[in-house]
Enzyme design. Structure first.
Site, PDB file in Angstrom:
ATOM      1  N   CYS A 205       5.791   3.572  -6.415  1.00  0.00           N
ATOM      2  CA  CYS A 205       5.937   4.797  -6.863  1.00  0.00           C
ATOM      3  C   CYS A 205       6.457   5.874  -5.691  1.00  0.00           C
ATOM      4  O   CYS A 205       7.631   5.798  -5.209  1.00  0.00           O
ATOM      5  CB  CYS A 205       4.679   5.268  -7.442  1.00  0.00           C
TER       6      CYS A 205
ATOM      7  N   LYS B 217       0.473   0.719  -0.748  1.00  0.00           N
ATOM      8  CA  LYS B 217       1.349   2.082  -1.066  1.00  0.00           C
ATOM      9  C   LYS B 217       1.069   2.978   0.249  1.00  0.00           C
ATOM     10  O   LYS B 217       0.137   3.201   0.712  1.00  0.00           O
ATOM     11  CB  LYS B 217       0.668   2.857  -2.204  1.00  0.00           C
TER      12      LYS B 217
ATOM     13  N   GLU C 150       2.693   0.093 -11.379  1.00  0.00           N
ATOM     14  CA  GLU C 150       1.345   0.661 -10.533  1.00  0.00           C
ATOM     15  C   GLU C 150       0.162   0.421 -11.127  1.00  0.00           C
ATOM     16  O   GLU C 150      -0.024   0.947 -12.423  1.00  0.00           O
ATOM     17  CB  GLU C 150       1.936   1.821 -10.269  1.00  0.00           C
TER      18      GLU C 150
END
Lengths: 538, 538
Positions: free
Chosen positions: A146, A110, A42
């Protein structure tokens, strides 16, 4: 069949050129290993977490240019999945890009932005609303970042419907004790939910208060761990995925619970020193456990030539303490100098004599000694460019049993999130693994803790024994319980009240503390944001 | 026709009992004044911002009990609108309650949660999705909370359709320079959008780094200010609203731009001292502008009996400096003691002589002097329970021209967000308003700034003149511009590069700085969250 390389990289925040250069190099290695695609963590372009750098338009621009550069430099290699800061009409995104043949072939924003604990992602980013799948050879692969994996809804609900062969999850997931088990559990949940392989790639390395522990892994659709990268080290793990089975080019062992904490501390401290360009660290060695343990950590992280100790005895220091400090330095092979503080202490007392006439000695004179030591260490720091390591532990920082500008002085506080009882456990573990040459003198582990700031002083004069104190600190700080609830869990009410009051009152000190390595679920610092001005419970 | 009381209250974070007691008292006063409803600020039950206290279930519980208590205690009075932490199945809400006849008659959950700058509301709260109107007598009144009013969409789009007579907006809106004009603009926008009166109630008072400046107001549907409460003081303003006109029981003048900043600093410093229970503050008086100005602020905030100065001359202090310090203390009527630092400095030099043999003097010896002064002040703090005020300004904190544990030592740093050029402006303004007895000696305002840590030292030896430095700091820190953009705005490239590099390198120092009053759009502290480990631009 698809060959996936998990690029468990140690990036540096803000080092766009350096991060790109290393990823280009690793992509060449992965290509050489026959990988179809290599994954990086990330926000690997910027390093994680970039914090308010993201608010500078120039920084976002430079990060996009760096992504383009990485695309060009890997044009002849395998596909690359990498985290970067994307920009759209809606705002900025914590995003992943697919780089293929010199171009940005896909982008994913994300969906789930963590905004708790140490995380402030909603301060910077707008969540994406779409899931993303890519095709690599004959394989369909989902992409996630994540926090996405910690929730069964978007994007994983859409991925579950699409049923890709594997779902790639790139992470900047900071360490705390037993976090590995939590991560494995969520990978299992997502694997079972989607029926896909989960390819989990984490960052590794220290960044201010955070340490990223690596531990990248591949989990089968049935929830079994099929491949593991190392913890606390960079690793490029290549895994070949077929419908029913995975084979990896190597397998790493993961450390046990005590070793895990120790290695987190070593990596967090080492990276702070290296990434900030210090040539040397300096530690005040009192002969007590905390400073001894910090010197051991520093030596393990940086080597004995980079660590120097200073013994600063006062009239209240026992001869055993000085012996133990010298003994420890000898065991570690580090330089130790002795700077007695009596002369300076006397000068302070003379200077203050008129003003303090008729008043009896109290904590003032104790703190003066601690602050003289802080000043001497800072003088060495100024003269030699060394980083001063503060040696306080979490129990002390919690209850304010540490002197501001005294033993709290320093650029980094490696064990500020380690409760005293855990310092003992780690120290004993470290002596055991180095059994032939245990670095910590036995007496340091067995004598009762004392600050030696007045005659015959013991920590237990002011505080409950650490075996009582530490569990209360954990319940109050990490679990956010009130005194009543702590008493319900079997603790003495008077002790619980005393500890809670001490913790509240020390907030102003902690606000001025140096950063240190987070190893518990809730560290002091960005992780715990309490007002100083606060009458609750008073 | 409806009579609305704007309860511009100074609450204390965590003081649930105290806050409830004062609101009950004010409600009785408002009832006595014939008000139909009294409004209190955002989260007035808990004080604002409660930060991570909200993560403690016990705290939320206690806040709900406090709300119930306030309802009971105001049962015989007028209606009450008050901010509190509400709880629903969705999570916690930053909410407003209508208390009527002893019960909670309506609840509204803030729709727009700020999560930028100093605000972390998405860390704690879930946004509400509904607008809320209540009926008071024959009037329909909309309810909103702070950030809600900064956006034309929900809940204001729904309120615009409902067209209540007035929209009540309760705030915990922290001060920065010229914020009043921004607030007025958004009140005008919402008034014109909805065709309703906007009744804007702000908190007042200091809370750690924030100061709430009050300035509550009533804005007509046409966007005209119809009533103003005071700034920087508590105020209960009663306004009678009819369809076309409003009449208030009093009108406050708002201060001009320089006075506004001065009063923000006085209130922020004064409340930090009062709310944290200190009896006394202590300031190191060097005879320079910053420490003189801090002593003036403290005296205006707390009175001369609560402020003590300490002159700590070294071999490098000019006789003029000591004279100016003594002169300032005399003008203010505060106690001053003199503690020469030469004896202690000599003792440090003797202690370090062997280790530093053959090395020339550098910043080490300068910092030692600043740290001796820090230690002496902390000794007074420990002995007498006084709060040490750090005297650094924003220009110094920006570029690191302040000594960690030296002149940065202290519990509160009143002018840490005030650039040096603004310190001059404020000091001249303060002398002018006290023209008969100007507190600041002329020479302090006219001599060139110096740290006096070596012979003949001037700030301009190390830094560009403050007239050049301050605008660059503002562009880099507050506006997040890069060096190229700063150069485009007419600044010298070499200077801009030097300043940006100094700002980046000083991040580790600022992380350990005491809190101070935010008066600019972006202060150091919670407002600006940069990594220490950061290679960007290096």
């Amino acid at each position: 069949m698809v060959r996936i390389a998990l690029g468990q990289l140690n990036t540096t925040v803000g080092d766009l050129d350096g991060n790109v250069a290393r990823m280009a190099d690793w992509t060449a290695r992965a290509t050489h290993e026959g990988a179809d695609v290599v994954l990086f963590p990330e926000l690997a372009i910027t390093g994680y977490p970039p914090e308010d750098l993201v608010l500078r338009p120039e920084f976002v621009e430079d990060n996009l240019a760096a992504l383009q550069r990485l695309a060009k430099e890997t044009a002849a290699g395998c596909d690359v999945i990498v985290g970067f800061v994307d920009r759209s009409d809606a705002g900025l995104h914590n995003a992943a890009a697919l780089l293929r043949a010199g171009t940005i072939a896909a982008r994913y924003a994300k969906n789930k932005l963590p905004n708790y604990g140490v995380f402030d992602e909603k301060r910077y980013f707008v969540p994406g609303a779409d899931a993303c799948s890519i095709r690599v050879g004959s394989s369909e692969l989902g992409i996630s970042v994540c926090e996405d994996a910690w929730h069964p809804d978007a994007p994983f609900d859409a991925l579950a419907r699409a049923r890709p062969q594997a779902i790639l999850n790139i992470n900047g997931s900071p360490y705390h004790r037993r976090k590995g088990a939590e991560r494995l559990e969520i990978c299992r949940d997502r694997a079972r939910q989607t029926g896909s392989w989960i390819v989990y790639v984490n960052a590794v390395g220290g960044q201010d208060e955070l340490v990223f522990d690596g531990g990248s892994m591949v989990v089968s659709p049935e929830g079994e761990v099929a491949a593991r990268a190392t913890m606390f080290e960079e690793d490029l793990l290549v895994v070949e995925l077929e419908e029913e089975r995975a084979s990896a080019d190597h397998a790493a062992d993961w450390p046990g619970q005590t070793e895990e904490v120790y290695r987190a501390l070593v990596l967090g401290l080492g990276d702070y020193v290296r990434k900030n360009g210090f040539r040397e660290v300096v530690v005040g060695l009192s002969g007590g456990l905390d400073s001894t343990f910090v010197a051991v950590l520093a030596t393990d992280a940086l080597g004995p030539d980079t660590v120097r100790g200073v013994a600063m005895p006062s009239a209240y220091s026992s001869s055993e303490s000085v012996e133990d400090a010298v003994d420890c330095a000898a065991r570690l092979g580090i330089r130790i100098d002795t700077l007695p503080i009596t002369d300076v202490h006397d000068a302070y007392r003379r200077t203050l004599a008129d003003l303090f006439r008729g008043l009896s000695d109290d904590v003032t004179e104790e703190n003066l000694q601690a602050r003289i030591r802080g000043n001497l260490l800072m003088a060495l720091s100024n003269k030699f460019g060394s980083l001063v390591l503060a040696t306080g532990n979490k129990s002390e920082y919690a209850v304010g049993y540490a002197t501001l500008y005294g033993d709290m002085a320093g650029g980094f506080a490696p064990i500020k999130d380690v409760p005293k009882t855990l310092v003992y456990e780690l120290a004993r573990w470290r002596n055991a693994v180095g059994a032939a040459h245990p670095p910590i003198p036995d007496r340091v582990l067995t004598k009762p803790p004392t600050a030696e700031l007045r005659s015959g002083q013991l920590d237990t004069d002011s505080l409950p024994p650490y075996e009582e104190l530490d569990p209360i600190v954990e319940l109050y700080v990490e679990d956010d319980l009130g005194v009543d609830e702590i008493v319900e869990r079997g603790h003495d009410r008077a002790t619980a009240e005393q500890v809670a009051a001490l913790i509240d009152r020390a907030e102003y000190k902690r606000r001025q503390a140096a950063p240190g390595v987070k190893i518990t679920p809730k560290a002091f610092g960005r992780d715990r944001r309490l007002p100083i001005t606060n009458r609750y419970g008073r």
